[in-house]
Enzyme design. Structure first.
Site, PDB file in Angstrom:
ATOM      1  N   HIS A 145      41.054  42.348  37.603  1.00  0.00           N
ATOM      2  CA  HIS A 145      40.602  41.121  36.943  1.00  0.00           C
ATOM      3  C   HIS A 145      39.747  41.460  35.731  1.00  0.00           C
ATOM      4  CE1 HIS A 145      37.049  42.233  39.300  1.00  0.00           C
ATOM      5  NE2 HIS A 145      36.333  41.448  38.522  1.00  0.00           N
ATOM      6  N   CYS A 179      39.749  39.973  50.538  1.00  0.00           N
ATOM      7  CA  CYS A 179      39.442  39.970  49.095  1.00  0.00           C
ATOM      8  C   CYS A 179      39.172  38.546  48.605  1.00  0.00           C
ATOM      9  CB  CYS A 179      40.620  40.572  48.330  1.00  0.00           C
ATOM     10  SG  CYS A 179      40.531  40.324  46.563  1.00  0.00           S
ATOM     11  N   ASN A 219      33.158  31.786  37.424  1.00  0.00           N
ATOM     12  CA  ASN A 219      32.475  32.786  38.239  1.00  0.00           C
ATOM     13  C   ASN A 219      31.484  32.102  39.186  1.00  0.00           C
ATOM     14  OD1 ASN A 219      30.832  34.978  39.142  1.00  0.00           O
ATOM     15  ND2 ASN A 219      31.445  36.139  37.323  1.00  0.00           N
ATOM     16  N   ASP A 220      31.560  32.453  40.481  1.00  0.00           N
ATOM     17  CA  ASP A 220      30.667  31.818  41.456  1.00  0.00           C
ATOM     18  C   ASP A 220      29.208  32.232  41.251  1.00  0.00           C
ATOM     19  OD1 ASP A 220      32.778  30.458  42.765  1.00  0.00           O
ATOM     20  OD2 ASP A 220      33.308  32.285  43.853  1.00  0.00           O
ATOM     21  N   HIS A 253      40.410  44.162  43.101  1.00  0.00           N
ATOM     22  CA  HIS A 253      41.511  43.291  42.677  1.00  0.00           C
ATOM     23  C   HIS A 253      41.467  43.168  41.151  1.00  0.00           C
ATOM     24  CE1 HIS A 253      44.389  39.957  43.821  1.00  0.00           C
ATOM     25  NE2 HIS A 253      44.352  39.922  42.499  1.00  0.00           N
ATOM     26  N   HIS A 268      39.725  43.375  17.418  1.00  0.00           N
ATOM     27  CA  HIS A 268      39.844  44.742  17.943  1.00  0.00           C
ATOM     28  C   HIS A 268      39.326  44.771  19.375  1.00  0.00           C
ATOM     29  CE1 HIS A 268      35.720  44.605  16.289  1.00  0.00           C
ATOM     30  NE2 HIS A 268      35.413  45.511  17.189  1.00  0.00           N
ATOM     31  N   GLN A 328      36.760  39.438  32.960  1.00  0.00           N
ATOM     32  CA  GLN A 328      35.809  38.337  32.918  1.00  0.00           C
ATOM     33  C   GLN A 328      35.752  37.786  31.497  1.00  0.00           C
ATOM     34  OE1 GLN A 328      32.084  38.698  35.104  1.00  0.00           O
ATOM     35  NE2 GLN A 328      32.656  40.762  35.772  1.00  0.00           N
ATOM     36  N   LYS A 382      30.408  61.744  31.895  1.00  0.00           N
ATOM     37  CA  LYS A 382      29.358  61.955  30.910  1.00  0.00           C
ATOM     38  C   LYS A 382      28.199  61.029  31.252  1.00  0.00           C
ATOM     39  CE  LYS A 382      26.985  62.438  27.119  1.00  0.00           C
ATOM     40  NZ  LYS A 382      26.102  63.618  26.998  1.00  0.00           N
ATOM     41  N   PHE A 383      27.000  61.566  31.330  1.00  0.00           N
ATOM     42  CA  PHE A 383      25.823  60.745  31.565  1.00  0.00           C
ATOM     43  C   PHE A 383      25.126  60.454  30.245  1.00  0.00           C
ATOM     44  CE2 PHE A 383      26.499  62.418  35.781  1.00  0.00           C
ATOM     45  CZ  PHE A 383      26.165  61.344  36.579  1.00  0.00           C
ATOM     46  N   CYS A 384      24.992  59.185  29.938  1.00  0.00           N
ATOM     47  CA  CYS A 384      24.213  58.818  28.763  1.00  0.00           C
ATOM     48  C   CYS A 384      22.826  58.474  29.253  1.00  0.00           C
ATOM     49  CB  CYS A 384      24.876  57.655  28.028  1.00  0.00           C
ATOM     50  SG  CYS A 384      26.313  58.236  27.135  1.00  0.00           S
ATOM     51  N   ASN A 398      35.600  45.331  33.648  1.00  0.00           N
ATOM     52  CA  ASN A 398      34.981  46.509  34.251  1.00  0.00           C
ATOM     53  C   ASN A 398      35.979  47.046  35.257  1.00  0.00           C
ATOM     54  OD1 ASN A 398      32.485  46.244  32.915  1.00  0.00           O
ATOM     55  ND2 ASN A 398      31.777  44.758  34.434  1.00  0.00           N
ATOM     56  N   CYS A 452      42.216  37.450  46.094  1.00  0.00           N
ATOM     57  CA  CYS A 452      43.632  37.338  46.463  1.00  0.00           C
ATOM     58  C   CYS A 452      44.041  35.864  46.629  1.00  0.00           C
ATOM     59  CB  CYS A 452      43.906  38.121  47.758  1.00  0.00           C
ATOM     60  SG  CYS A 452      44.242  39.879  47.475  1.00  0.00           S
ATOM     61  N   HIS A 492      47.065  42.590  44.687  1.00  0.00           N
ATOM     62  CA  HIS A 492      45.761  43.242  44.829  1.00  0.00           C
ATOM     63  C   HIS A 492      45.766  44.683  44.291  1.00  0.00           C
ATOM     64  CE1 HIS A 492      41.816  43.583  46.829  1.00  0.00           C
ATOM     65  NE2 HIS A 492      42.189  44.766  47.273  1.00  0.00           N
ATOM     66  N   CYS A 520      32.275  47.793  39.060  1.00  0.00           N
ATOM     67  CA  CYS A 520      33.224  46.793  39.525  1.00  0.00           C
ATOM     68  C   CYS A 520      33.199  46.789  41.051  1.00  0.00           C
ATOM     69  CB  CYS A 520      34.615  47.147  39.010  1.00  0.00           C
ATOM     70  SG  CYS A 520      35.851  45.974  39.534  1.00  0.00           S
ATOM     71  N   SER A 521      32.866  45.652  41.633  1.00  0.00           N
ATOM     72  CA  SER A 521      32.716  45.628  43.084  1.00  0.00           C
ATOM     73  C   SER A 521      33.997  45.160  43.773  1.00  0.00           C
ATOM     74  CB  SER A 521      31.549  44.729  43.475  1.00  0.00           C
ATOM     75  OG  SER A 521      31.672  43.486  42.824  1.00  0.00           O
TER      76      SER A 521
HETATM   77  O1  LIG Z   1      30.009  40.412  37.255  1.00  0.00           O
HETATM   78  P1  LIG Z   1      30.109  41.519  38.274  1.00  0.00           P
HETATM   79  O2  LIG Z   1      31.474  42.140  38.327  1.00  0.00           O
HETATM   80  O3  LIG Z   1      29.580  41.122  39.632  1.00  0.00           O
HETATM   81  O4  LIG Z   1      29.100  42.638  37.783  1.00  0.00           O
HETATM   82  C1  LIG Z   1      29.372  43.677  36.893  1.00  0.00           C
HETATM   83  O5  LIG Z   1      29.589  43.223  35.562  1.00  0.00           O
HETATM   84  C2  LIG Z   1      28.502  42.560  34.924  1.00  0.00           C
HETATM   85  C3  LIG Z   1      28.874  42.303  33.477  1.00  0.00           C
HETATM   86  O6  LIG Z   1      29.145  43.496  32.757  1.00  0.00           O
HETATM   87  C4  LIG Z   1      27.205  43.383  35.005  1.00  0.00           C
HETATM   88  O7  LIG Z   1      26.123  42.590  34.562  1.00  0.00           O
HETATM   89  C5  LIG Z   1      26.922  43.865  36.434  1.00  0.00           C
HETATM   90  O8  LIG Z   1      25.801  44.734  36.429  1.00  0.00           O
HETATM   91  C6  LIG Z   1      28.167  44.603  36.956  1.00  0.00           C
HETATM   92  O9  LIG Z   1      27.958  45.083  38.269  1.00  0.00           O
HETATM   93  O1  LIG Z   2      20.938  68.796  29.708  1.00  0.00           O
HETATM   94  P1  LIG Z   2      21.529  68.557  31.067  1.00  0.00           P
HETATM   95  O2  LIG Z   2      20.470  68.301  32.118  1.00  0.00           O
HETATM   96  O3  LIG Z   2      22.554  69.572  31.474  1.00  0.00           O
HETATM   97  O4  LIG Z   2      22.348  67.176  30.929  1.00  0.00           O
HETATM   98  C1  LIG Z   2      21.864  65.881  31.102  1.00  0.00           C
HETATM   99  O5  LIG Z   2      20.965  65.476  30.069  1.00  0.00           O
HETATM  100  C2  LIG Z   2      21.498  65.441  28.736  1.00  0.00           C
HETATM  101  C3  LIG Z   2      20.444  64.845  27.824  1.00  0.00           C
HETATM  102  O6  LIG Z   2      20.077  63.544  28.195  1.00  0.00           O
HETATM  103  C4  LIG Z   2      22.789  64.626  28.666  1.00  0.00           C
HETATM  104  O7  LIG Z   2      23.373  64.809  27.389  1.00  0.00           O
HETATM  105  C5  LIG Z   2      23.789  65.048  29.742  1.00  0.00           C
HETATM  106  O8  LIG Z   2      24.904  64.189  29.715  1.00  0.00           O
HETATM  107  C6  LIG Z   2      23.082  64.988  31.108  1.00  0.00           C
HETATM  108  O9  LIG Z   2      23.973  65.361  32.142  1.00  0.00           O
END
Ligand SMILES: O=P(O)(O)O[C@H]1O[C@H](CO)[C@@H](O)[C@H](O)[C@H]1O
Ligand SMILES: O=P(O)(O)O[C@H]1O[C@H](CO)[C@@H](O)[C@H](O)[C@H]1O
Lengths: 364, 364
Positions: free
Chosen positions: B181, B52, B77-78, B179, B313, B183, B328-330, B168, B55, B123, B175-176
């Site tokens: 942490h 890690c 950050n490196d 450990h 906040h 940022q 949930k997929f946005c 993250n 660590c 860790h 988050c890769s």
């Molecule tokens: O900085 P990390 O942990 O390598 O990377 C992570 O956090 C960053 C800040 O939210 C994002 O830009 C990266 O896409 C994500 O993988």
């Molecule tokens: O409608 P679906 O294919 O079931 O669902 C997908 O598309 C929707 C619209 O972008 C989203 O709200 C859902 O989170 C996603 O999983």
């Protein structure tokens, strides 16, 4: 100190459609390519899946049966996010009474209808694998839906103000059914993103007496370096302010407000450029490239300015960054601070420009 | 027709911090629970991992060596997204000359510095598994960083305007390195999201002569139904306008502008409420609950109003919806149209309220 170098120094780029910034950190792209190019385990699906809710002739989750359709197929979503059949929200009756709550808990009722648009009866063919005439059928279907719902609205039979057409492609983009399809949500409000764009297009028009996207097409055709594809009716660019690594916009060269104004050549040109773009995407990492994409066009009902200043375009938001399995995460800093990207738009465009847009990797 | 029912009828809720809407489709939550509760394969990691980068005592990717730290540990950050050592961007010299390009390709240089803040030498221990005094150390470390960088700014040694502290957590949130942490990115611009909030806090103050978040705390403490946790100094709520299924905000009851103003009790209260909240999160689906979270507080440098109207906040944005593996997929509609959620904030708060916030599922 040396001059500012866009490929080495961090900077923010302004998105005039949303009036927000994207932080670009191009030196990060110089890191060693950690996730070496992954073996892609792509396999074409069977052309028919007896368990698929979208295949022709099959029974859906709700018990409804799909017809044995032979080209595209539209039906109302069985689990719609909005519906027509609900009471109006009445601020005075249904809203809070407490003065603080009136200020801070602001609500609107939303009615509408959601549709699924299957691209083809074939379970296996995504846009890049369809023929241009087959994609023209998809464009025709979107157009008919847009036009029919507009007529319903105008006849006072439905409250629709906007139709959001979009496609979620690939499990990475929350698509649970691989059968190629798009969705279309008709709402009695103009969604936030669209509303913001329409307002900013209008502001630009008032300030410069010309159209933001018209000017932008002109500029990109001069500069060329962010253009990925072009035909008589459209350009595809990685916008200057792109957020996702290989984000693109498809923009009409002429002032077309909506699909309804397309002539046959324009429909053909849209189909053809969508095929080429999605072939390039698939060829980038030899994978079925995931994305969310959709159309922004004229609302059915908005201010006169908003309708007049709308300009047909599509956004493609693909998450992949380095390979078929390494994606860009828009997480901590991006959610709390600001959108952030590593490679520049010009670097992304350069890679997409060089890719074959005619022959899909499966056919090589 | 029946009255409007918030748990059955689609509606939009207004987010006064961003001035955008979220579409809420609660009837969708009534769908059969498709993804049945998944077996959770959680396992505590080893407390030390020789490979890690974070660590104690280990060598990082760049060759630098970590000290044998015993509590928290901060280092630059490196692979920072921003750096101090780059030329200024000069609009006239480095910017475009063409009039259209001047309008549409708007750029700002960005300088800054990125830090990694390790929570603990161990860790394996995430926030919910740390003791309150250990979390107080994390709060102290954030505070020291905020204060030190502010002093550097004031002394004219650094250009920082804002410090974005965030975490993250989990592979689902990009988050890769597991450990534990956070940022902290110090920038010479106020990031878009923060800028938007500060502007809207100021607008509210001008309109109502009181503080948006102060009023909001008062309102939620009256209504109680969205409050998840409370102690002397903070409340945790699922905000009325939450976007992610189990999104929460931690808000200070008093008008604290930044960590710098915290007394020892307040630091202890923040540590204790963070522990309880993250225990509840882990207990929701018996998993190490992923999220992106971060602090919004006073900028180092903004307009006087923006500094004065800032209010400490935190936002927690967790992606999970139905189980340890269903998120949930946005995506399509959310990216092109409007944020969308299924269950209401009140339903989410109710579930979080009922969960144990004292004993972590691993210790049951
Ligand atoms: O900085 P990390 O942990 O390598 O990377 C992570 O956090 C960053 C800040 O939210 C994002 O830009 C990266 O896409 C994500 O993988
Ligand atoms: O409608 P679906 O294919 O079931 O669902 C997908 O598309 C929707 C619209 O972008 C989203 O709200 C859902 O989170 C996603 O999983």
């Amino acid at each position: 100190m040396a001059n500012f170098d866009f490929t080495d120094h961090s900077h923010r780029r302004f998105n005039p459609l949303t009036r927000s910034y994207v932080l670009c950190s191009p030196h990060r792209a110089k890191r060693p390519w950690l996730g070496a190019r992954e073996a892609s385990n792509v396999k074409l699906l069977e052309s028919y899946d007896p368990k698929c809710f979208l295949c022709p002739g099959n029974t859906r989750a709700t018990g409804a049966q799909n017809p044995k359709y032979v080209s595209t197929y539209v039906f109302p979503n069985d689990y719609s996010a909005v519906k027509l059949d609900q009471p109006d929200y009445n601020e005075n009756e249904d809203g809070p009474k407490d003065p603080l709550a009136k200020r801070l808990l602001v609500t609107q009722g939303v009615k509408g209808k959601c549709f699924v648009v299957c691209f083809s009866p074939n379970h296996a063919v995504t846009l890049p694998l369809m023929s241009v005439p087959e994609i023209v059928k998809v464009v025709d279907t979107w157009t008919k839906l847009y036009t029919d719902l507009k007529a319903e609205h105008s006849a006072g039979k439905a409250p629709y103000k906007y139709l959001q057409i979009f496609e979620n492609k690939g499990a990475a983009m929350g698509c649970s059914n691989p059968h190629p399809h798009s969705q279309a949500w008709a709402l009695d409000t103009i969604p936030t993103e669209v509303d913001t764009e329409l307002k900013n297009l209008t502001k630009y028009k008032e300030t410069y007496h010309s159209d933001l996207l018209g000017d932008y097409v002109k500029l990109e055709m001069q500069e060329k370096k962010r253009i990925v594809l072009e035909n008589d009716s459209f350009i595809v660019v990685v916008p200057y302010w792109a957020l996702w690594p290989f984000e693109t916009m498809v923009i009409s060269k002429e002032h077309l407000h909506s699909l309804q104004e397309f002539n046959d050549n324009q429909k053909n040109d849209l189909a053809s450029i969508l095929k080429k773009l999605t072939i390039k995407y698939d060829n980038l990492f030899d994978t079925f490239f995931p994305y969310s994409a959709g159309i922004h066009q004229a609302p059915y009902f908005g201010t006169e300015d908003e309708v007049e200043n709308s300009w047909f375009h599509m956004h493609f938001y693909p998450p992949l960054l380095r390979s078929a399995t390494v994606k860009k995460f828009c997480v901590g800093f991006e959610m709390l601070g600001e959108a952030q990207r590593d490679l520049t738009s010009e670097q992304a465009a350069d890679r997409l420009q060089k890719l074959d847009g005619d022959v899909h990797f499966l056919n090589k």
